[in-house]
Enzyme design. Sequence first.
Site, PDB file in Angstrom:
ATOM      1  N   GLY A  11     -26.262  -1.710   6.280  1.00  0.00           N
ATOM      2  CA  GLY A  11     -25.485  -1.667   5.028  1.00  0.00           C
ATOM      3  C   GLY A  11     -24.677  -2.942   4.846  1.00  0.00           C
ATOM      4  O   GLY A  11     -24.151  -3.491   5.812  1.00  0.00           O
ATOM      5  N   ARG A  72     -32.947  -2.307   5.721  1.00  0.00           N
ATOM      6  CA  ARG A  72     -33.266  -1.622   6.972  1.00  0.00           C
ATOM      7  C   ARG A  72     -34.746  -1.889   7.241  1.00  0.00           C
ATOM      8  O   ARG A  72     -35.537  -1.953   6.295  1.00  0.00           O
ATOM      9  CB  ARG A  72     -32.929  -0.141   6.853  1.00  0.00           C
ATOM     10  CG  ARG A  72     -31.420   0.013   6.561  1.00  0.00           C
ATOM     11  CD  ARG A  72     -30.858   1.379   6.835  1.00  0.00           C
ATOM     12  NE  ARG A  72     -29.403   1.303   6.886  1.00  0.00           N
ATOM     13  CZ  ARG A  72     -28.588   1.565   5.846  1.00  0.00           C
ATOM     14  NH1 ARG A  72     -29.070   1.935   4.688  1.00  0.00           N
ATOM     15  NH2 ARG A  72     -27.280   1.467   5.990  1.00  0.00           N
ATOM     16  N   ASP A 103     -24.315  -1.007  14.693  1.00  0.00           N
ATOM     17  CA  ASP A 103     -24.901  -0.668  15.995  1.00  0.00           C
ATOM     18  C   ASP A 103     -26.425  -0.781  16.006  1.00  0.00           C
ATOM     19  O   ASP A 103     -27.019  -1.241  16.982  1.00  0.00           O
ATOM     20  CB  ASP A 103     -24.535   0.779  16.367  1.00  0.00           C
ATOM     21  CG  ASP A 103     -23.170   0.851  17.039  1.00  0.00           C
ATOM     22  OD1 ASP A 103     -22.569  -0.213  17.295  1.00  0.00           O
ATOM     23  OD2 ASP A 103     -22.713   1.978  17.310  1.00  0.00           O
ATOM     24  N   THR A 125     -19.688  -3.957   8.965  1.00  0.00           N
ATOM     25  CA  THR A 125     -19.813  -2.615   8.362  1.00  0.00           C
ATOM     26  C   THR A 125     -18.447  -2.174   7.863  1.00  0.00           C
ATOM     27  O   THR A 125     -17.435  -2.454   8.510  1.00  0.00           O
ATOM     28  CB  THR A 125     -20.356  -1.559   9.351  1.00  0.00           C
ATOM     29  OG1 THR A 125     -20.148  -0.246   8.789  1.00  0.00           O
ATOM     30  CG2 THR A 125     -19.655  -1.591  10.697  1.00  0.00           C
ATOM     31  N   ASP A 127     -17.460   0.782   7.898  1.00  0.00           N
ATOM     32  CA  ASP A 127     -17.074   2.034   8.572  1.00  0.00           C
ATOM     33  C   ASP A 127     -16.120   1.856   9.751  1.00  0.00           C
ATOM     34  O   ASP A 127     -15.505   2.820  10.197  1.00  0.00           O
ATOM     35  CB  ASP A 127     -18.322   2.763   9.082  1.00  0.00           C
ATOM     36  CG  ASP A 127     -19.319   3.071   7.979  1.00  0.00           C
ATOM     37  OD1 ASP A 127     -18.883   3.216   6.829  1.00  0.00           O
ATOM     38  OD2 ASP A 127     -20.524   3.155   8.271  1.00  0.00           O
ATOM     39  N   ASP A 129     -16.941   1.585  12.688  1.00  0.00           N
ATOM     40  CA  ASP A 129     -17.421   2.484  13.753  1.00  0.00           C
ATOM     41  C   ASP A 129     -18.133   1.727  14.874  1.00  0.00           C
ATOM     42  O   ASP A 129     -19.069   2.244  15.481  1.00  0.00           O
ATOM     43  CB  ASP A 129     -18.331   3.566  13.156  1.00  0.00           C
ATOM     44  CG  ASP A 129     -19.545   2.974  12.451  1.00  0.00           C
ATOM     45  OD1 ASP A 129     -19.589   1.743  12.234  1.00  0.00           O
ATOM     46  OD2 ASP A 129     -20.465   3.734  12.116  1.00  0.00           O
ATOM     47  N   ARG A 171     -19.636   7.106   7.316  1.00  0.00           N
ATOM     48  CA  ARG A 171     -20.723   7.692   8.118  1.00  0.00           C
ATOM     49  C   ARG A 171     -20.150   8.790   9.007  1.00  0.00           C
ATOM     50  O   ARG A 171     -19.492   9.681   8.504  1.00  0.00           O
ATOM     51  CB  ARG A 171     -21.430   6.607   8.927  1.00  0.00           C
ATOM     52  CG  ARG A 171     -22.891   6.956   9.195  1.00  0.00           C
ATOM     53  CD  ARG A 171     -23.590   5.878   9.967  1.00  0.00           C
ATOM     54  NE  ARG A 171     -23.817   4.693   9.166  1.00  0.00           N
ATOM     55  CZ  ARG A 171     -25.007   4.132   8.983  1.00  0.00           C
ATOM     56  NH1 ARG A 171     -26.063   4.673   9.536  1.00  0.00           N
ATOM     57  NH2 ARG A 171     -25.141   3.058   8.261  1.00  0.00           N
TER      58      ARG A 171
HETATM   59  P1  ADP Z   1     -26.522  -0.642  11.164  1.00  0.00           P
HETATM   60  O1  ADP Z   1     -26.891  -1.941  11.784  1.00  0.00           O
HETATM   61  O2  ADP Z   1     -25.566  -0.800  10.015  1.00  0.00           O
HETATM   62  O3  ADP Z   1     -26.123   0.407  12.167  1.00  0.00           O
HETATM   63  P2  ADP Z   1     -29.114   0.616  10.902  1.00  0.00           P
HETATM   64  O4  ADP Z   1     -28.895   1.642  11.947  1.00  0.00           O
HETATM   65  O5  ADP Z   1     -29.791   1.044   9.647  1.00  0.00           O
HETATM   66  O6  ADP Z   1     -27.788  -0.083  10.395  1.00  0.00           O
HETATM   67  O7  ADP Z   1     -29.934  -0.550  11.585  1.00  0.00           O
HETATM   68  C1  ADP Z   1     -30.270  -1.723  10.848  1.00  0.00           C
HETATM   69  C2  ADP Z   1     -31.606  -2.218  11.315  1.00  0.00           C
HETATM   70  O8  ADP Z   1     -31.509  -2.574  12.700  1.00  0.00           O
HETATM   71  C3  ADP Z   1     -32.748  -1.208  11.281  1.00  0.00           C
HETATM   72  O9  ADP Z   1     -33.327  -1.098  10.005  1.00  0.00           O
HETATM   73  C4  ADP Z   1     -33.701  -1.808  12.261  1.00  0.00           C
HETATM   74  O10 ADP Z   1     -34.389  -2.912  11.691  1.00  0.00           O
HETATM   75  C5  ADP Z   1     -32.765  -2.333  13.329  1.00  0.00           C
HETATM   76  N1  ADP Z   1     -32.627  -1.302  14.373  1.00  0.00           N
HETATM   77  C6  ADP Z   1     -31.958  -0.147  14.315  1.00  0.00           C
HETATM   78  N2  ADP Z   1     -32.080   0.566  15.445  1.00  0.00           N
HETATM   79  C7  ADP Z   1     -32.859  -0.159  16.259  1.00  0.00           C
HETATM   80  C8  ADP Z   1     -33.384   0.028  17.571  1.00  0.00           C
HETATM   81  N3  ADP Z   1     -33.111   1.127  18.280  1.00  0.00           N
HETATM   82  N4  ADP Z   1     -34.154  -0.952  18.090  1.00  0.00           N
HETATM   83  C9  ADP Z   1     -34.416  -2.056  17.382  1.00  0.00           C
HETATM   84  N5  ADP Z   1     -33.975  -2.285  16.140  1.00  0.00           N
HETATM   85  C10 ADP Z   1     -33.217  -1.373  15.574  1.00  0.00           C
HETATM   86  O1  F6P Z   2     -22.498   2.081   6.981  1.00  0.00           O
HETATM   87  C1  F6P Z   2     -21.981   1.873   5.703  1.00  0.00           C
HETATM   88  C2  F6P Z   2     -22.297   3.045   4.814  1.00  0.00           C
HETATM   89  O2  F6P Z   2     -21.813   2.757   3.511  1.00  0.00           O
HETATM   90  C3  F6P Z   2     -21.775   4.382   5.309  1.00  0.00           C
HETATM   91  O3  F6P Z   2     -20.400   4.549   5.050  1.00  0.00           O
HETATM   92  C4  F6P Z   2     -22.664   5.331   4.568  1.00  0.00           C
HETATM   93  O4  F6P Z   2     -22.823   6.524   5.307  1.00  0.00           O
HETATM   94  C5  F6P Z   2     -23.977   4.596   4.495  1.00  0.00           C
HETATM   95  O5  F6P Z   2     -23.690   3.226   4.729  1.00  0.00           O
HETATM   96  C6  F6P Z   2     -24.681   4.724   3.185  1.00  0.00           C
HETATM   97  O6  F6P Z   2     -25.904   4.100   3.319  1.00  0.00           O
HETATM   98  P1  F6P Z   2     -26.849   3.759   2.077  1.00  0.00           P
HETATM   99  O7  F6P Z   2     -26.377   2.454   1.520  1.00  0.00           O
HETATM  100  O8  F6P Z   2     -28.194   3.645   2.687  1.00  0.00           O
HETATM  101  O9  F6P Z   2     -26.719   4.849   1.077  1.00  0.00           O
END
Ligand code: ADP
Ligand code: F6P
Length: 324
Positions: A11, A72, A103, A125, A127, A129, A171
């Site tokens: 995000g 993503r 994360d 982010t 959040d 978090d 989140r």
């Molecule tokens: P955030 O980084 O905000 O937590 P996501 O969980 O959607 O958001 O992760 C962002 C991107 O990071 C994913 O679309 C993917 O490309 C990569 N990613 C997430 N989890 C993994 C993982 N376990 N191993 C490798 N790449 C990952």
């Molecule tokens: O991680 C940022 C965030 O805006 C969260 O607060 C929320 O749960 C999520 O992303 C929303 O994701 P999306 O943009 O995919 O609707």
Amino acid sequence: MKRIGILTSGGDAPGMNAAIRAVTRTALYKGMEVVGIRRGYNGLLHGDTFEMNARSVSSIIQRGGTLLYTARCPEFKEEAGVLKGVEACHELGIEGLVVVGGDGSYRGAGDLSRHGIACVGLPGTIDNDISSTDFTIGYDTAMNTVMELVDKLRDTSHSHDRCSVVEVMGRGAGYIAVNTGVACGAVEVLCPEKEFDIEKIVEKMQASRKIGKQNFIIIVAEGVAMQAPNYSADLAKFIEAKTGIESRATVLGHVQRGGSPTVRDRVLASQMGNYAVNLLEQGIGNRVVGIRGTKLVDYDIQEALQMKKPFDDDLYEMNRQISI
Ligand code: ADP
Ligand code: F6P
């Protein structure tokens, strides 16, 4: 290190642009070349990249969103995707990579690091978090946005003697909720870290009404609201039915992710971007950057992913005392 890449992932968050700017300018200052990678790991896998120069990042420090776009990339969660990413880095001549995200993005950066690409993660982010830092890039701006919006809601709930139930993002975390709850004088904050009893909240509202309180703000964290569809709307209806106080629900949604970053986010993002390049310059990868108090720190990615972030129970309790 002579050539690095940068991408934003997951995000978006206000301040990502300030981080991109700081990374790019610091690298150029140190004589490195910088490759911008669009739309997170997707850009790496599909060749959506461009050479960056000092002017590529002009006039972006004040803008929300991300110049590099974000996305993503499910493909990157598979080993085959990671190996394709490693190959792409080799083809691009990238020895190091700065990844701004949450994360999930850190996990991807950890995977690339395992295959010899020196990655540094920056916490981007709203959040807050991410356990390896006290503050994430975008969190302060998002909270200020929430505060402004809730202040506006209070104008109308004050005029109508109403209760406003306001659902905020986060989140699974209640950091935005509890802090904006304090800042906006919420009578109650519902967040996933704390148990609550709706009947008791209703009793508290009734007691406050008796001593002259005419309007109410209740902040609901997304992590609580996700328990059921229309959670906040149903909560407003329930409160109205129980107390007779007219109630309305507002889900703030993605507006919380936009807008010009605050001073704090711009400074934090700039410091972290600069710090990340300093690590890469020394050939140090597989790290994430954070801030502890006023000091910038870095951790091993896997260790960072194992960390737990405390919730500010005192702040939560304090709010209950002063919101009568
Ligand atoms: P955030 O980084 O905000 O937590 P996501 O969980 O959607 O958001 O992760 C962002 C991107 O990071 C994913 O679309 C993917 O490309 C990569 N990613 C997430 N989890 C993994 C993982 N376990 N191993 C490798 N790449 C990952
Ligand atoms: O991680 C940022 C965030 O805006 C969260 O607060 C929320 O749960 C999520 O992303 C929303 O994701 P999306 O943009 O995919 O609707």
